[in-house]
Scaffold this active site. Structure first.
Site, PDB file in Angstrom:
ATOM      1  N   SER A  84       0.837  -1.194   0.000  1.00  0.00           N
ATOM      2  CA  SER A  84       0.000   0.000   0.000  1.00  0.00           C
ATOM      3  C   SER A  84       0.872   1.244   0.000  1.00  0.00           C
ATOM      4  O   SER A  84       1.979   1.252   0.565  1.00  0.00           O
ATOM      5  CB  SER A  84      -0.849  -0.029   1.278  1.00  0.00           C
ATOM      6  OG  SER A  84      -1.449   1.219   1.504  1.00  0.00           O
ATOM      7  N   TYR A 112      -1.818  -0.916  10.957  1.00  0.00           N
ATOM      8  CA  TYR A 112      -2.068  -1.447   9.607  1.00  0.00           C
ATOM      9  C   TYR A 112      -0.872  -1.172   8.699  1.00  0.00           C
ATOM     10  O   TYR A 112      -0.324  -2.086   8.068  1.00  0.00           O
ATOM     11  CB  TYR A 112      -3.347  -0.835   9.002  1.00  0.00           C
ATOM     12  CG  TYR A 112      -3.465  -1.131   7.519  1.00  0.00           C
ATOM     13  CD1 TYR A 112      -3.767  -2.415   7.062  1.00  0.00           C
ATOM     14  CD2 TYR A 112      -3.229  -0.135   6.564  1.00  0.00           C
ATOM     15  CE1 TYR A 112      -3.831  -2.702   5.705  1.00  0.00           C
ATOM     16  CE2 TYR A 112      -3.294  -0.411   5.207  1.00  0.00           C
ATOM     17  CZ  TYR A 112      -3.599  -1.691   4.787  1.00  0.00           C
ATOM     18  OH  TYR A 112      -3.656  -1.968   3.431  1.00  0.00           O
ATOM     19  N   LYS A 142       2.053  -3.746   6.887  1.00  0.00           N
ATOM     20  CA  LYS A 142       2.453  -3.811   5.467  1.00  0.00           C
ATOM     21  C   LYS A 142       3.966  -3.640   5.338  1.00  0.00           C
ATOM     22  O   LYS A 142       4.614  -4.341   4.566  1.00  0.00           O
ATOM     23  CB  LYS A 142       1.731  -2.723   4.659  1.00  0.00           C
ATOM     24  CG  LYS A 142       0.248  -2.969   4.494  1.00  0.00           C
ATOM     25  CD  LYS A 142      -0.013  -4.143   3.561  1.00  0.00           C
ATOM     26  CE  LYS A 142      -1.476  -4.550   3.540  1.00  0.00           C
ATOM     27  NZ  LYS A 142      -1.733  -5.802   2.816  1.00  0.00           N
TER      28      LYS A 142
HETATM   29  P1  NAD Z   1     -11.016  -6.890   1.249  1.00  0.00           P
HETATM   30  O1  NAD Z   1     -11.230  -6.895   2.703  1.00  0.00           O
HETATM   31  O2  NAD Z   1     -12.174  -6.638   0.354  1.00  0.00           O
HETATM   32  O3  NAD Z   1     -10.344  -8.277   0.797  1.00  0.00           O
HETATM   33  C1  NAD Z   1      -9.512  -9.021   1.643  1.00  0.00           C
HETATM   34  C2  NAD Z   1     -10.011 -10.461   1.630  1.00  0.00           C
HETATM   35  O4  NAD Z   1      -9.164 -11.247   2.465  1.00  0.00           O
HETATM   36  C3  NAD Z   1     -11.437 -10.601   2.163  1.00  0.00           C
HETATM   37  O5  NAD Z   1     -12.198 -11.338   1.233  1.00  0.00           O
HETATM   38  C4  NAD Z   1     -11.266 -11.382   3.480  1.00  0.00           C
HETATM   39  O6  NAD Z   1     -12.353 -12.241   3.731  1.00  0.00           O
HETATM   40  C5  NAD Z   1      -9.974 -12.122   3.226  1.00  0.00           C
HETATM   41  N1  NAD Z   1      -9.205 -12.441   4.440  1.00  0.00           N
HETATM   42  C6  NAD Z   1      -8.890 -11.614   5.482  1.00  0.00           C
HETATM   43  N2  NAD Z   1      -8.153 -12.262   6.394  1.00  0.00           N
HETATM   44  C7  NAD Z   1      -7.971 -13.525   5.916  1.00  0.00           C
HETATM   45  C8  NAD Z   1      -7.297 -14.681   6.394  1.00  0.00           C
HETATM   46  N3  NAD Z   1      -6.649 -14.661   7.561  1.00  0.00           N
HETATM   47  N4  NAD Z   1      -7.313 -15.798   5.643  1.00  0.00           N
HETATM   48  C9  NAD Z   1      -7.973 -15.841   4.462  1.00  0.00           C
HETATM   49  N5  NAD Z   1      -8.643 -14.792   3.968  1.00  0.00           N
HETATM   50  C10 NAD Z   1      -8.641 -13.644   4.677  1.00  0.00           C
HETATM   51  O7  NAD Z   1      -9.828  -5.857   0.937  1.00  0.00           O
HETATM   52  P2  NAD Z   1      -9.306  -5.284  -0.451  1.00  0.00           P
HETATM   53  O8  NAD Z   1      -9.653  -3.855  -0.505  1.00  0.00           O
HETATM   54  O9  NAD Z   1      -9.693  -6.176  -1.557  1.00  0.00           O
HETATM   55  O10 NAD Z   1      -7.743  -5.359  -0.178  1.00  0.00           O
HETATM   56  C11 NAD Z   1      -6.964  -6.461  -0.609  1.00  0.00           C
HETATM   57  C12 NAD Z   1      -5.537  -6.263  -0.158  1.00  0.00           C
HETATM   58  O11 NAD Z   1      -5.045  -5.032  -0.696  1.00  0.00           O
HETATM   59  C13 NAD Z   1      -5.354  -6.151   1.354  1.00  0.00           C
HETATM   60  O12 NAD Z   1      -4.168  -6.820   1.704  1.00  0.00           O
HETATM   61  C14 NAD Z   1      -5.230  -4.675   1.601  1.00  0.00           C
HETATM   62  O13 NAD Z   1      -4.465  -4.389   2.732  1.00  0.00           O
HETATM   63  C15 NAD Z   1      -4.510  -4.224   0.333  1.00  0.00           C
HETATM   64  N6  NAD Z   1      -4.747  -2.801   0.006  1.00  0.00           N
HETATM   65  C16 NAD Z   1      -6.028  -2.347  -0.099  1.00  0.00           C
HETATM   66  C17 NAD Z   1      -6.268  -1.010  -0.398  1.00  0.00           C
HETATM   67  C18 NAD Z   1      -7.661  -0.461  -0.456  1.00  0.00           C
HETATM   68  O14 NAD Z   1      -7.830   0.759  -0.322  1.00  0.00           O
HETATM   69  N7  NAD Z   1      -8.687  -1.261  -0.676  1.00  0.00           N
HETATM   70  C19 NAD Z   1      -5.181  -0.150  -0.604  1.00  0.00           C
HETATM   71  C20 NAD Z   1      -3.882  -0.661  -0.508  1.00  0.00           C
HETATM   72  C21 NAD Z   1      -3.686  -2.005  -0.207  1.00  0.00           C
HETATM   73  C1  WQD Z   2      -9.377   9.709   1.042  1.00  0.00           C
HETATM   74  C2  WQD Z   2      -9.594  11.201   1.321  1.00  0.00           C
HETATM   75  C3  WQD Z   2      -9.877  11.723   3.647  1.00  0.00           C
HETATM   76  C4  WQD Z   2     -13.670   9.568   4.145  1.00  0.00           C
HETATM   77  C5  WQD Z   2      -6.745   4.753   3.183  1.00  0.00           C
HETATM   78  C6  WQD Z   2      -5.680   4.039   3.948  1.00  0.00           C
HETATM   79  C7  WQD Z   2      -4.613   3.539   3.030  1.00  0.00           C
HETATM   80  C8  WQD Z   2      -5.210   2.717   1.879  1.00  0.00           C
HETATM   81  C9  WQD Z   2      -6.334   3.412   1.214  1.00  0.00           C
HETATM   82  C10 WQD Z   2      -5.104   0.405   2.372  1.00  0.00           C
HETATM   83  C11 WQD Z   2      -8.824  11.717   2.533  1.00  0.00           C
HETATM   84  C12 WQD Z   2     -11.142  12.023   2.880  1.00  0.00           C
HETATM   85  C13 WQD Z   2     -12.512  10.104   3.617  1.00  0.00           C
HETATM   86  C14 WQD Z   2     -14.724  10.429   4.539  1.00  0.00           C
HETATM   87  C15 WQD Z   2     -13.387  12.307   3.863  1.00  0.00           C
HETATM   88  N1  WQD Z   2      -5.752   1.480   2.318  1.00  0.00           N
HETATM   89  N2  WQD Z   2     -12.374  11.458   3.474  1.00  0.00           N
HETATM   90  N3  WQD Z   2     -14.530  11.774   4.373  1.00  0.00           N
HETATM   91  O1  WQD Z   2      -6.965   7.825   3.831  1.00  0.00           O
HETATM   92  O2  WQD Z   2      -6.071   8.046   1.455  1.00  0.00           O
HETATM   93  O3  WQD Z   2      -6.165   5.851   2.508  1.00  0.00           O
HETATM   94  O4  WQD Z   2      -7.278   3.854   2.187  1.00  0.00           O
HETATM   95  O5  WQD Z   2      -3.935   0.224   2.225  1.00  0.00           O
HETATM   96  O6  WQD Z   2      -3.741   2.779   3.782  1.00  0.00           O
HETATM   97  O7  WQD Z   2      -5.118   4.930   4.890  1.00  0.00           O
HETATM   98  O8  WQD Z   2      -8.262   6.921   1.835  1.00  0.00           O
HETATM   99  O9  WQD Z   2     -10.628   6.898   1.169  1.00  0.00           O
HETATM  100  O10 WQD Z   2     -10.060   6.949   3.635  1.00  0.00           O
HETATM  101  O11 WQD Z   2      -9.626   8.988   2.243  1.00  0.00           O
HETATM  102  O12 WQD Z   2     -13.269  13.527   3.733  1.00  0.00           O
HETATM  103  O13 WQD Z   2     -15.772  10.004   5.016  1.00  0.00           O
HETATM  104  O14 WQD Z   2     -10.980  11.406   1.627  1.00  0.00           O
HETATM  105  O15 WQD Z   2      -9.637  12.694   4.620  1.00  0.00           O
HETATM  106  O16 WQD Z   2      -8.431  13.021   2.227  1.00  0.00           O
HETATM  107  P1  WQD Z   2      -6.832   7.280   2.485  1.00  0.00           P
HETATM  108  P2  WQD Z   2      -9.729   7.366   2.256  1.00  0.00           P
END
Ligand code: NAD
Ligand code: WQD
Length: 337
Positions: free
Chosen positions: A124, A148, A152
């Site tokens: 991330s 979190y 990562k």
């Molecule tokens: P999500 O929660 O929709 O998907 C994660 C999946 O993993 C879920 O289906 C959950 O049931 C499964 N899971 C959780 N713990 C588990 C375990 N111990 N064993 C097996 N399955 C398990 O999340 P997402 O948004 O699809 O994110 C996927 C990956 O990408 C995550 O690792 C997350 O940290 C990373 N990521 C997400 C974002 C974002 O904003 N969505 C941003 C950066 C990185």
């Molecule tokens: C985006 C912008 C908020 C909600 C997070 C995690 C990051 C990654 C992605 C997994 C910011 C603003 C948000 C709301 C708002 N996840 N906001 N009102 O914070 O960039 O990243 O998700 O890896 O690790 O930190 O994403 O969508 O929460 O926020 O004003 O109700 O929207 O302040 O500027 P963020 P976000």
């Protein structure tokens, strides 16, 4: 090529499974359904024309992983499984380190036991902490401000050490910026449980009438309109980045790190306006205090992925909001139970 997709029933994993099938690969989903519903499998089948194999299991269960890797003759693993809510991670650090760090260590141990040596890991942009400048390249210093993010970062470090000791492995760390949007059919999308933590799911729930208004966390940041600026990337572009990584890197042993972002920053107000345009709905909002831990701006320099993977995000902000709205309006309560 058979690909084990841990967390493949989740938001990014499910869209990646569709693109894997489109690319002629065979995804096998391994997910404990902690944050997903089994109905997503029907939707993947509907959209991609093929139902992926599904194993309900936990990545902390080595014997279940070993069985899955062997039974399905797995060549590569994409590891999405994990917990991802920043606020919750502050309340439950042990659960986050156990799922995200321990889960990855168990997975790699299982892969090693059966000789599977290709891994793509979901990292991330949070690993850049509060960056000194933008756009962010992969060589920027890393830091963490919450459990979190630290999980990562720890995984990135563990995998880097492991690859150094095992140079015949290919390990790719993909640092995602802000994934949004849905499959263009509206059959699949993000389905957060409870109150959404992220901006776009919250905005869509306001548009569809599930919530009254959006709280905008601060309008006094040093950005053009005062609201936070992020690099929003269409989830289908993000999914394609994984296919590119598998295709381009599987024959290049080593530890590879890529930003997956568009290279463009958009503010909260930009996103609200784009969503209003896509949905034809007004999004009422209130400006409230800054959210603790938020940064002013964050966007990627994606040129390394452009060059090495032949990958670039192609979908526009309008595609992200139009597809996001299609999913939300067709499925106001998300996936069926
Ligand atoms: P999500 O929660 O929709 O998907 C994660 C999946 O993993 C879920 O289906 C959950 O049931 C499964 N899971 C959780 N713990 C588990 C375990 N111990 N064993 C097996 N399955 C398990 O999340 P997402 O948004 O699809 O994110 C996927 C990956 O990408 C995550 O690792 C997350 O940290 C990373 N990521 C997400 C974002 C974002 O904003 N969505 C941003 C950066 C990185
Ligand atoms: C985006 C912008 C908020 C909600 C997070 C995690 C990051 C990654 C992605 C997994 C910011 C603003 C948000 C709301 C708002 N996840 N906001 N009102 O914070 O960039 O990243 O998700 O890896 O690790 O930190 O994403 O969508 O929460 O926020 O004003 O109700 O929207 O302040 O500027 P963020 P976000």
């Amino acid at each position: 090529m058979n690909v084990l997709v841990t967390g493949g029933a989740g938001y990014i994993g499910s869209h990646t499974c569709v693109q894997l099938i489109e690319a002629g690969m065979t995804p096998v989903i391994f997910d404990n359904l902690y944050n997903a519903k089994a109905a997503v499998l029907d939707r993947i089948e509907k959209v991609a024309g093929k139902r992926p194999e599904f194993i309900q299991g936990d990545v902390r269960d080595k014997s279940a992983l070993v069985a899955a890797l062997k039974t399905h003759d797995i060549h590569s693993v994409i590891h999405f499984a994990g917990l991802k809510a920043v606020g919750e991670s502050v309340e439950k650090p042990l659960e986050y380190y156990d799922n995200n760090v321990n889960g990855t260590l168990v997975l790699v141990d299982a892969m090693r036991a059966v000789g599977v040596k290709h891994l793509v890991f979901s990292s991330s942009a949070t690993v850049y902490g509060d960056p000194a400048s933008v756009p962010i390249t992969e060589s920027f210093p890393t830091s963490a401000t919450n459990p979190y993010g630290r999980s990562k970062l720890m995984v990135e470090e563990c995998l880097t050490d492991f690859q150094k000791a095992n140079p015949e492995w290919t390990i790719t760390l993909l640092r995602y910026f802000n994934p949004v949007g849905s499959h263009p059919t509206g059959e699949m999308g993000e389905d957060p449980q409870g109150i959404p933590n992220n901006l776009m799911p919250f905005v869509s729930q306001v548009a569809v009438g599930r919530r009254d208004f959006l709280s905008i966390f601060g309008n006094d940041y040093p950005t053009p309109d005062g609201t936070g600026v992020r690099d929003y990337i269409h989830v289908m572009d993000l999914a394609d980045g994984h296919i590119a990584a598998l295709k381009r890197l599987n024959h290049r042993k080593g530890l590879h790190i890529y930003n997956l972002g568009t290279g463009n920053g958009s503010s909260v107000l930009d996103m609200v306006k784009a969503f209003e345009l896509a949905s034809g709905k007004q999004i009422p909002y209130k400006i409230v205090d800054r959210r603790p831990g938020d940064i002013a701006e964050c966007w990627a320099d994606p040129s390394k992925a452009n060059k090495d993977l032949g990958w670039a995000a192609t979908r526009s902000l309008q595609d992200m909001t139009t597809d996001g709205w299609k999913w939300q309006s067709l499925n106001p309560e998300g996936y069926p139970e």
